[in-house]
Write a protein that holds these residues in place. Sequence first.
Motif, short mmCIF file in Angstrom:
data_model
loop_
_atom_site.label_atom_id
_atom_site.label_comp_id
_atom_site.label_asym_id
_atom_site.label_seq_id
_atom_site.Cartn_x
_atom_site.Cartn_y
_atom_site.Cartn_z
N ALA A 133 0.82 -1.22 0.00
CA ALA A 133 0.00 0.00 0.00
C ALA A 133 0.85 1.26 0.00
O ALA A 133 0.48 2.27 -0.61
CB ALA A 133 -0.93 0.00 1.21
N GLU A 156 -5.27 8.22 -4.13
CA GLU A 156 -5.30 7.15 -3.13
C GLU A 156 -6.69 7.00 -2.50
O GLU A 156 -7.11 5.89 -2.19
CB GLU A 156 -4.23 7.39 -2.06
CG GLU A 156 -2.82 7.20 -2.58
CD GLU A 156 -2.58 5.84 -3.20
OE1 GLU A 156 -2.95 4.81 -2.59
OE2 GLU A 156 -2.02 5.78 -4.31
N MET A 157 -7.40 8.10 -2.33
CA MET A 157 -8.77 8.02 -1.78
C MET A 157 -9.69 7.32 -2.78
O MET A 157 -10.55 6.53 -2.40
CB MET A 157 -9.30 9.41 -1.44
CG MET A 157 -8.65 10.01 -0.21
SD MET A 157 -8.99 9.08 1.30
CE MET A 157 -10.70 9.45 1.54
N LYS A 162 -8.78 5.07 -4.94
CA LYS A 162 -8.42 3.64 -4.87
C LYS A 162 -9.02 3.00 -3.62
O LYS A 162 -9.54 1.88 -3.68
CB LYS A 162 -6.90 3.47 -4.83
CG LYS A 162 -6.21 3.75 -6.14
CD LYS A 162 -4.71 3.53 -5.92
CE LYS A 162 -3.87 3.95 -7.08
NZ LYS A 162 -2.43 3.79 -6.78
N ALA A 163 -8.94 3.70 -2.49
CA ALA A 163 -9.45 3.15 -1.23
C ALA A 163 -10.95 2.90 -1.28
O ALA A 163 -11.45 2.00 -0.61
CB ALA A 163 -9.11 4.10 -0.08
N HIS A 164 -11.66 3.67 -2.11
CA HIS A 164 -13.11 3.50 -2.23
C HIS A 164 -13.48 2.75 -3.50
O HIS A 164 -14.63 2.79 -3.94
CB HIS A 164 -13.80 4.86 -2.15
CG HIS A 164 -13.70 5.45 -0.78
ND1 HIS A 164 -14.56 5.11 0.22
CD2 HIS A 164 -12.81 6.30 -0.24
CE1 HIS A 164 -14.22 5.75 1.32
NE2 HIS A 164 -13.15 6.47 1.06
N ASP A 165 -12.48 2.09 -4.10
CA ASP A 165 -12.67 1.22 -5.26
C ASP A 165 -13.28 1.94 -6.46
O ASP A 165 -14.08 1.37 -7.19
CB ASP A 165 -13.52 0.00 -4.86
CG ASP A 165 -13.33 -1.15 -5.83
OD1 ASP A 165 -12.24 -1.26 -6.41
OD2 ASP A 165 -14.29 -1.92 -6.02
N TRP A 190 -16.64 8.69 -1.39
CA TRP A 190 -17.63 7.81 -0.76
C TRP A 190 -19.06 8.25 -1.06
O TRP A 190 -20.01 7.63 -0.61
CB TRP A 190 -17.41 7.73 0.75
CG TRP A 190 -17.33 9.07 1.40
CD1 TRP A 190 -18.38 9.84 1.83
CD2 TRP A 190 -16.15 9.81 1.67
NE1 TRP A 190 -17.92 11.01 2.35
CE2 TRP A 190 -16.54 11.02 2.26
CE3 TRP A 190 -14.79 9.57 1.46
CZ2 TRP A 190 -15.62 11.99 2.65
CZ3 TRP A 190 -13.90 10.55 1.86
CH2 TRP A 190 -14.31 11.72 2.45
#
Length: 99
Positions: free
Chosen positions: A21, A52-53, A55-58, A88
């Motif tokens: 990560a 990155e945000m 990616k984190a929320h797909d 989100w």
Amino acid sequence: TAETYLEDGRCSFTNNLSENAIRPFAVGRKNWLFSDSVNGANASAVVYTMVEMAKAHDLNVYEYLKFLLEHRPSKEMRDEQLAELAPWSEKLQSIKNRM
């Protein structure tokens, strides 16, 4: 302690997920040495955070950045309008990565 680690079955034996990560951040560090100003470094950090945000929320990163550029967040926007631009947000569920 080692005993606590062994008592919790959720703990992984490796830190591979954590290392993978942060790898893009570590690899990019040398590139950031060439930021000409504090504002340039700040802009790079903001863009990196947005990616990155997403990616984190797909989310599809390209589509998310395109969406942000089309809707251009500004200081004049109300909190509700800014919340719709967050990764989100329900409004952005259509650009999720599909497998």
